[in-house]
Motif scaffolding. Sequence first.
Motif, PDB file in Angstrom:
ATOM      1  N   VAL A   1     -56.232  13.498 -36.324  1.00  0.00           N
ATOM      2  CA  VAL A   1     -56.157  13.489 -37.784  1.00  0.00           C
ATOM      3  C   VAL A   1     -57.395  14.437 -38.164  1.00  0.00           C
ATOM      4  O   VAL A   1     -58.570  14.017 -37.677  1.00  0.00           O
ATOM      5  CB  VAL A   1     -56.196  12.038 -37.917  1.00  0.00           C
ATOM      6  CG1 VAL A   1     -56.739  11.739 -39.588  1.00  0.00           C
ATOM      7  CG2 VAL A   1     -55.170  11.195 -37.585  1.00  0.00           C
ATOM      8  N   ILE A   2     -57.288  15.057 -39.103  1.00  0.00           N
ATOM      9  CA  ILE A   2     -58.174  15.908 -39.698  1.00  0.00           C
ATOM     10  C   ILE A   2     -58.662  15.139 -41.218  1.00  0.00           C
ATOM     11  O   ILE A   2     -57.616  15.363 -42.042  1.00  0.00           O
ATOM     12  CB  ILE A   2     -58.077  17.332 -39.857  1.00  0.00           C
ATOM     13  CG1 ILE A   2     -57.646  17.933 -38.325  1.00  0.00           C
ATOM     14  CG2 ILE A   2     -59.356  18.057 -40.354  1.00  0.00           C
ATOM     15  CD1 ILE A   2     -57.288  19.276 -38.434  1.00  0.00           C
ATOM     16  N   PHE A   3     -59.751  14.745 -41.352  1.00  0.00           N
ATOM     17  CA  PHE A   3     -59.883  14.037 -42.826  1.00  0.00           C
ATOM     18  C   PHE A   3     -61.203  14.548 -43.415  1.00  0.00           C
ATOM     19  O   PHE A   3     -62.185  14.311 -42.880  1.00  0.00           O
ATOM     20  CB  PHE A   3     -59.850  12.614 -42.602  1.00  0.00           C
ATOM     21  CG  PHE A   3     -59.909  11.836 -43.888  1.00  0.00           C
ATOM     22  CD1 PHE A   3     -58.637  11.386 -44.432  1.00  0.00           C
ATOM     23  CD2 PHE A   3     -60.687  11.344 -44.588  1.00  0.00           C
ATOM     24  CE1 PHE A   3     -58.153  10.505 -45.680  1.00  0.00           C
ATOM     25  CE2 PHE A   3     -60.816  10.487 -45.665  1.00  0.00           C
ATOM     26  CZ  PHE A   3     -59.392  10.382 -46.111  1.00  0.00           C
ATOM     27  N   LEU A   4     -61.063  14.977 -44.778  1.00  0.00           N
ATOM     28  CA  LEU A   4     -62.132  15.514 -45.492  1.00  0.00           C
ATOM     29  C   LEU A   4     -62.686  14.455 -46.639  1.00  0.00           C
ATOM     30  O   LEU A   4     -61.760  13.783 -47.134  1.00  0.00           O
ATOM     31  CB  LEU A   4     -61.535  16.863 -46.458  1.00  0.00           C
ATOM     32  CG  LEU A   4     -61.858  18.013 -45.667  1.00  0.00           C
ATOM     33  CD1 LEU A   4     -60.879  18.129 -44.097  1.00  0.00           C
ATOM     34  CD2 LEU A   4     -61.218  19.153 -46.364  1.00  0.00           C
ATOM     35  N   HIS A   5     -64.039  14.418 -46.573  1.00  0.00           N
ATOM     36  CA  HIS A   5     -64.556  13.432 -47.193  1.00  0.00           C
ATOM     37  C   HIS A   5     -64.800  13.863 -48.920  1.00  0.00           C
ATOM     38  O   HIS A   5     -64.327  15.096 -49.284  1.00  0.00           O
ATOM     39  CB  HIS A   5     -66.290  13.079 -46.695  1.00  0.00           C
ATOM     40  CG  HIS A   5     -67.163  14.154 -46.734  1.00  0.00           C
ATOM     41  ND1 HIS A   5     -67.582  14.712 -47.651  1.00  0.00           N
ATOM     42  CD2 HIS A   5     -67.481  14.975 -45.689  1.00  0.00           C
ATOM     43  CE1 HIS A   5     -68.280  15.668 -47.556  1.00  0.00           C
ATOM     44  NE2 HIS A   5     -68.075  16.169 -46.478  1.00  0.00           N
ATOM     45  N   GLY A   6     -65.260  13.064 -49.837  1.00  0.00           N
ATOM     46  CA  GLY A   6     -65.556  13.435 -51.063  1.00  0.00           C
ATOM     47  C   GLY A   6     -66.728  14.010 -51.382  1.00  0.00           C
ATOM     48  O   GLY A   6     -67.816  14.269 -50.467  1.00  0.00           O
ATOM     49  N   LEU A   7     -67.129  14.192 -52.622  1.00  0.00           N
ATOM     50  CA  LEU A   7     -68.536  14.857 -53.319  1.00  0.00           C
ATOM     51  C   LEU A   7     -69.522  14.302 -52.802  1.00  0.00           C
ATOM     52  O   LEU A   7     -69.486  12.988 -53.090  1.00  0.00           O
ATOM     53  CB  LEU A   7     -67.887  15.316 -54.704  1.00  0.00           C
ATOM     54  CG  LEU A   7     -69.299  15.892 -55.383  1.00  0.00           C
ATOM     55  CD1 LEU A   7     -69.625  17.376 -54.906  1.00  0.00           C
ATOM     56  CD2 LEU A   7     -69.081  15.856 -56.968  1.00  0.00           C
ATOM     57  N   GLY A   8     -70.715  14.911 -52.289  1.00  0.00           N
ATOM     58  CA  GLY A   8     -71.928  14.275 -52.004  1.00  0.00           C
ATOM     59  C   GLY A   8     -71.681  13.287 -50.765  1.00  0.00           C
ATOM     60  O   GLY A   8     -72.775  12.684 -50.603  1.00  0.00           O
ATOM     61  N   ASP A   9     -70.729  13.266 -50.237  1.00  0.00           N
ATOM     62  CA  ASP A   9     -70.662  12.401 -48.890  1.00  0.00           C
ATOM     63  C   ASP A   9     -70.809  13.365 -47.912  1.00  0.00           C
ATOM     64  O   ASP A   9     -71.075  14.374 -47.779  1.00  0.00           O
ATOM     65  CB  ASP A   9     -69.335  11.882 -49.134  1.00  0.00           C
ATOM     66  CG  ASP A   9     -69.442  10.249 -48.126  1.00  0.00           C
ATOM     67  OD1 ASP A   9     -70.509  10.034 -47.575  1.00  0.00           O
ATOM     68  OD2 ASP A   9     -68.109   9.814 -48.225  1.00  0.00           O
ATOM     69  N   THR A  10     -70.598  12.329 -46.464  1.00  0.00           N
ATOM     70  CA  THR A  10     -70.260  13.324 -45.316  1.00  0.00           C
ATOM     71  C   THR A  10     -69.230  12.832 -44.689  1.00  0.00           C
ATOM     72  O   THR A  10     -68.870  11.664 -44.846  1.00  0.00           O
ATOM     73  CB  THR A  10     -71.733  12.998 -44.475  1.00  0.00           C
ATOM     74  OG1 THR A  10     -71.962  11.680 -43.892  1.00  0.00           O
ATOM     75  CG2 THR A  10     -73.014  13.198 -45.205  1.00  0.00           C
ATOM     76  N   GLY A  11     -68.877  13.178 -43.442  1.00  0.00           N
ATOM     77  CA  GLY A  11     -67.769  12.584 -42.671  1.00  0.00           C
ATOM     78  C   GLY A  11     -67.972  11.363 -41.741  1.00  0.00           C
ATOM     79  O   GLY A  11     -67.031  10.764 -41.336  1.00  0.00           O
ATOM     80  N   HIS A  12     -69.123  11.273 -41.753  1.00  0.00           N
ATOM     81  CA  HIS A  12     -69.757   9.955 -40.609  1.00  0.00           C
ATOM     82  C   HIS A  12     -69.111   8.580 -41.308  1.00  0.00           C
ATOM     83  O   HIS A  12     -68.755   8.003 -40.446  1.00  0.00           O
ATOM     84  CB  HIS A  12     -71.243   9.830 -40.528  1.00  0.00           C
ATOM     85  CG  HIS A  12     -71.687  11.000 -40.066  1.00  0.00           C
ATOM     86  ND1 HIS A  12     -71.790  11.510 -38.611  1.00  0.00           N
ATOM     87  CD2 HIS A  12     -72.601  12.277 -40.407  1.00  0.00           C
ATOM     88  CE1 HIS A  12     -72.283  12.376 -38.345  1.00  0.00           C
ATOM     89  NE2 HIS A  12     -72.812  13.043 -39.705  1.00  0.00           N
ATOM     90  N   GLY A  13     -69.097   8.343 -42.500  1.00  0.00           N
ATOM     91  CA  GLY A  13     -68.609   7.063 -43.020  1.00  0.00           C
ATOM     92  C   GLY A  13     -67.328   7.010 -42.668  1.00  0.00           C
ATOM     93  O   GLY A  13     -66.575   5.899 -42.367  1.00  0.00           O
TER      94      GLY A  13
END
Length: 227
Positions: free
Chosen positions: A25-37
């Motif tokens: 699963v490859i999932f992209l975060h939103g603006l100003g965020d990071t992938g860690h959450g």
Amino acid sequence: MGANSSRKKMSSPTKLASSKHTATVIFLHGLGDTGHGWLEAFTQIAKPHIKYICPNAPTMPVSLNGGFEMPSWFDIKGLDPKSPEDEDGIKKAAKSLQDIISEEETKNNIKSDRIIVGGFSQGGAVALYSALTTDKPLAGILGLSTWLPLHKSFPQAAIANLKVPMLQCHGTMDPMVSYEKGKLTAAVLKTMLENHEFKSYEYMGHSFCEQEMQDVQVFIDKVLPHE
């Protein structure tokens, strides 16, 4: 992708499969965020045969925020539907996502039809554009609180993914990407995809909720079963 002279290289927080890795699963975060959450969120519903990759967007100036630099997949010039879009940036971000798919294929021997691509908000926009323009068949598409970018000039969807299952989720009280924009996106996607599902979440804002993640888990379990 727009004014990007200060762009920093993308990195990818990753949860490795706890058994033999047969899907991704490859999932992209939103603006100003990071992938860690998001990686932490997926950890709560993780299956042992699936690897989860949540890349960090590069840092770049964002017009919407007065040119302030932040993690962003492409430049956003405004929230109004009539605002100009960063076409070059969207396409470059989509290419970066497609490169991760290719890397999973070549380095880990994971076929593209065992890969889900998805994202939240801005990341979801990149995922949608990438999934609908790649010639590689995917296992599924996830779009959370997001929209279809470049919809006025969107190219004909690639034949490879016309039948790919897609789950699109949106909160009815979203102040950033309006629920109406989500519904309009769903209407367009239904003309492209044969297996598209749109789920609404009462009173949810620009975020995610427990029920939504349960629905995401059901979707992932369905399209990426253990082999």
